[in-house]
Enzyme design. Sequence first.
Site, PDB file in Angstrom:
ATOM      1  N   GLU A  69      -2.414 -20.004  -4.093  1.00 32.92           N
ATOM      2  CA  GLU A  69      -1.450 -20.393  -3.078  1.00 32.92           C
ATOM      3  C   GLU A  69      -2.168 -20.856  -1.820  1.00 32.92           C
ATOM      4  O   GLU A  69      -3.350 -20.553  -1.604  1.00 32.92           O
ATOM      5  CB  GLU A  69      -0.474 -19.253  -2.750  1.00 32.92           C
ATOM      6  CG  GLU A  69      -1.071 -18.037  -2.110  1.00 32.92           C
ATOM      7  CD  GLU A  69      -0.037 -16.940  -1.865  1.00 32.92           C
ATOM      8  OE1 GLU A  69       0.994 -16.913  -2.554  1.00 32.92           O
ATOM      9  OE2 GLU A  69      -0.281 -16.112  -0.982  1.00 32.92           O
ATOM     10  N   ARG A  75       8.611   1.268  -3.123  1.00 27.89           N
ATOM     11  CA  ARG A  75       8.408   2.688  -2.812  1.00 27.89           C
ATOM     12  C   ARG A  75       8.533   2.884  -1.317  1.00 27.89           C
ATOM     13  O   ARG A  75       8.731   1.933  -0.563  1.00 27.89           O
ATOM     14  CB  ARG A  75       7.005   3.115  -3.252  1.00 27.89           C
ATOM     15  CG  ARG A  75       5.919   2.198  -2.687  1.00 27.89           C
ATOM     16  CD  ARG A  75       4.530   2.731  -2.899  1.00 27.89           C
ATOM     17  NE  ARG A  75       3.496   1.759  -2.611  1.00 27.89           N
ATOM     18  CZ  ARG A  75       3.067   1.431  -1.395  1.00 27.89           C
ATOM     19  NH1 ARG A  75       3.612   2.003  -0.324  1.00 27.89           N
ATOM     20  NH2 ARG A  75       2.102   0.545  -1.222  1.00 27.89           N
TER      21      ARG A  75
END
Length: 498
Positions: A202, A294
């Site tokens: 990227e 999380r």
Amino acid sequence: MRSINKILVANRGEIALRIMRTAREMGIKTVAVFSEADRKALHVRFADEAICIGPPPSAESYLRTEKILEAAKRTGADAIHPGYGFLSENEDFAAAVRDAGLIFIGPSPESIAVMGDKLTAKAAVAKYGVPLVPGTTTPISDPDEARKIAGSIGYPVLIKASAGGGGKGMRIVERAEDMSEQMERAMSEAKAAFGDGSVFLEKYVTQPRHIEFQILGDQHGNTVHLFERECSVQRRHQKVVEEAPSSILTSEKRNAMGEAAVNVAKACGYFNAGTVEFIVDAQSNFYFLEMNTRLQVEHPVTEQITGLDLVRLQIMVAQGQPLPFSQQDLKINGHAIEVRVYAEDPANNFLPDIGNLKTYVRPNGPGIRVDDGFEQGMDIPFYYDPMIAKLVCHAGDREAAIARTIRAIDEYTVTGVQTTLGFCRFVMTHPAFITGKFDTRFVELYFKPSVLQPAPNLEEEELAAALAAMRLSRRESTPEAATNDGEISSKWKQARLQ
């Protein structure tokens, strides 16, 4: 709805204590699991029950699903909270907990799986119009193909591991001729770290800011964001200082990024607490980076500015309760800063400095919170992350929060190991941080080990000069006097060091 009566915390240290404290306030019993290295740890003493699950290495204890499930069965726990790290983002563990008839206090295994692979995550969020950094949407292993793609999006480019994070399997490539070597290194490191050598390409964003949004969803389709956290002060691509809110976001940009974060959650049917990470360029364009499925290490700064207990909300959602508020009910209250106190030596490339906490005195006072799992006299185990504590300071505005953090760092006393406290104080006093004009290159641009050397103390220098003059004078008068002066000098040094 299904009530929770006893939670096994599949973690250690400060996060285990953090979870257990909220559980106790809710009238829920707790079970600690521990390795042989953690037998005397604070979370073991705090829990209602504790089970040893193996030798010190995490691969033989905290990462052993079968041992954790056996401990839950033995103690009658009906839910498991994974904390962060270890098995917290392991879809197989979440599925095993569910299959055992227990409640997993976190998202579904399916959501973890989607967001656990960066390419799968990018494909999912693209359908919701979430901005993505230009790059590949499938794994890439051919350097020639990579060079072709890099040429189309422009150098520099970033090679990233598809299956993990934390800077592992990540390489910046600035020239086409470096592509082959850097790809080979990235793939090898990704394979070693995550068991998956897949990488993708990227565009590398220069002057990047790392800004993340806390999201929370229930099992009834309600999802909100709890505003952002600025996490741009990092070393080795890992955070050291976090704050909330960010000093650079306008209300319009905050709303746009918050909406995108909620859409990321919707893209994978997410519920419970999670974090959507964005990279922001110099023109304030933002791009989806990844989602952490999380609770985050830095969740306390969000709690401080919202007045919410994220662990309590996690437990409520896991029991099937709806969120008790909507997006419109949420407001930012003041400013919070968290500095991570690691047993690391900033003057030696932040290498771990494991040892015994000979002195350990926490700071106190208004607006100061310390989340830790240690006390004076304890050893910091060699086997785990060297974080000692998280120092969190909250005040009415950013300027006051910075001042409070400096005061708290100055009160924090740790001897026996080197820590990041001095580095964090350097950050708080640096013009780039104070003005908010910094990015993820803060350490690279501004930090040198020499800045941590104590400034000369004029009083001590004057006293030392006086003693030197006295010594010279006595030597000229009698030989015996020199011995006495050496004793005086030694006693003065001892006094100054006490």
